[in-house]
Enzyme design. Sequence first.
Site, mmCIF file in Angstrom:
data_model
loop_
_atom_site.group_PDB
_atom_site.id
_atom_site.type_symbol
_atom_site.label_atom_id
_atom_site.label_comp_id
_atom_site.label_asym_id
_atom_site.label_seq_id
_atom_site.Cartn_x
_atom_site.Cartn_y
_atom_site.Cartn_z
ATOM 1 N N ARG A 100 17.326 29.483 -1.746
ATOM 2 C CA ARG A 100 16.548 30.798 -1.993
ATOM 3 C C ARG A 100 16.105 31.773 -0.805
ATOM 4 O O ARG A 100 16.030 32.768 -0.974
ATOM 5 C CB ARG A 100 15.507 30.383 -2.853
ATOM 6 N N ASN A 107 16.986 40.696 -0.314
ATOM 7 C CA ASN A 107 16.680 41.586 -1.426
ATOM 8 C C ASN A 107 15.306 42.285 -1.108
ATOM 9 O O ASN A 107 15.004 42.894 -2.123
ATOM 10 C CB ASN A 107 16.558 40.593 -2.368
ATOM 11 N N GLN A 114 12.104 50.153 -4.763
ATOM 12 C CA GLN A 114 11.943 50.490 -6.355
ATOM 13 C C GLN A 114 10.500 50.488 -6.720
ATOM 14 O O GLN A 114 9.949 51.156 -7.439
ATOM 15 C CB GLN A 114 12.755 49.311 -7.008
ATOM 16 N N VAL A 131 13.461 40.209 -12.268
ATOM 17 C CA VAL A 131 14.191 38.913 -12.595
ATOM 18 C C VAL A 131 14.957 38.527 -11.066
ATOM 19 O O VAL A 131 15.145 37.441 -10.935
ATOM 20 C CB VAL A 131 15.408 39.312 -13.500
ATOM 21 N N ASP A 161 11.962 29.108 -17.141
ATOM 22 C CA ASP A 161 11.766 27.819 -16.910
ATOM 23 C C ASP A 161 10.750 27.155 -18.032
ATOM 24 O O ASP A 161 10.947 26.137 -18.034
ATOM 25 C CB ASP A 161 10.762 27.944 -15.676
ATOM 26 N N ARG A 164 13.331 26.269 -20.483
ATOM 27 C CA ARG A 164 14.193 25.121 -20.070
ATOM 28 C C ARG A 164 13.180 23.992 -20.361
ATOM 29 O O ARG A 164 13.737 23.053 -21.049
ATOM 30 C CB ARG A 164 14.395 25.156 -18.568
ATOM 31 N N HIS A 189 9.135 30.541 -9.011
ATOM 32 C CA HIS A 189 10.330 30.178 -9.770
ATOM 33 C C HIS A 189 11.285 29.578 -8.621
ATOM 34 O O HIS A 189 12.231 30.299 -8.005
ATOM 35 C CB HIS A 189 10.914 31.566 -10.106
#
Length: 329
Positions: A100, A107, A114, A131, A161, A164, A189
């Site tokens: 990650r 990113n 944004q 997201v 999560d 899940r 996350h």
Amino acid sequence: MKAPVRVTVTGPAGQIGYATLFRIASGAMFGPDQPVFLTLLERANPTSAAALKGVMMELSDCAFPLLAGMRAVQDPVEAFRDCEVALLIGARPRGPGMERADLLEANAAIFRQQGQALNVAASRNVKVLVVGNPCNTNAWIAMKNAPDLDPKCFSAMLRLDQNRAMSQFAEKTGAPVASIEHMAVWGNHSPAMVPDITFATVEGKAAPSLVDDEWVKNDFMPTVAKRGSAIIAARGASSAASAGSAAIDHIHDWFCGSEGRWVTMGVPSDGSYGVPEGMVFGFPCIVKEDGSYEIVKGLELTEDTKARIAKNVAELQGEQQAVAAFIPN
Ligand code: NAD
Ligand code: LMR
């Protein structure tokens, strides 16, 4: 007929975009009597633009009664103009073998831009769901770059999560998913997240009394926390339909209210449970009918949960340091 909700979706030509847009337009996100107007923000390259054109053709071909209109926009400020709900999906996903952390820098620039655009153009009550991974820190970057918006406008997706966790618990106990309440997932996350059954109930019975501790620690918690990687390994691509479904659940409950149910949202901390104020962190929340939410307060956490929460705080502080260049002074 109600006025349409103005929804902006980034990354609409990607996997999650494809799994989400048709359900938004069909009424799954806001209910069967609520029209939507979709604004779609994709990358400006010809391949993405062509793919988006195809998605819009298909949306049109569905003749959804609730789809009041749609437009593709390439400028972020225009894309977020007056938007009431923003789904920030567009980002590079993790591939096989990637960590990650590899995504952080790739990113961060997207979410700075944004956040700035939302600050200028969005409704002052906009509900933003990030997201794109790493979603907690991306939401924090967007929030920090939008100083004129209430920080509570920003959230990150940990609902996948929670879903899940509920599904794993239902499978183990044979209980229907719908009978499980008060399941929580704390933190980032990431594999450090803390799926927590301490307060959960199944048809009113305390969840911890239905399973043994060994299963919780050695099976349930790692399975939930590493599910993203397991899906990448199995599919060769990151989760898409389940991620889209969780985004629908998250916004549905934030927009319509959670009717007293706990829903896990990544939201800026108010200092609860020792999490530094402003850090975007997974907490159990309750959303009122008017769309305002509160973190569930006053829970007696186990020592193990407290230690795991502290580990998540440290991990997120590390992520925040790594993207410090993207945060205004
Ligand atoms: P994808 O590559 O299939 O699609 C991403 C789309 O975003 C592409 O169409 C791309 O062109 C677009 N895009 C990239 N940069 C953009 C920008 N600046 N503006 C607008 N659009 C842009 O990826 P995907 O599988 O849909 O995943 C999207 C993101 O969601 C990834 O970061 C992934 O890791 C993350 N994700 C999060 C969760 C979660 O639970 N939080 C779950 C699954 C996936
Ligand atoms: C997931 O949880 O499925 C996604 O966040 C994919 C990933 O990179 O873990």
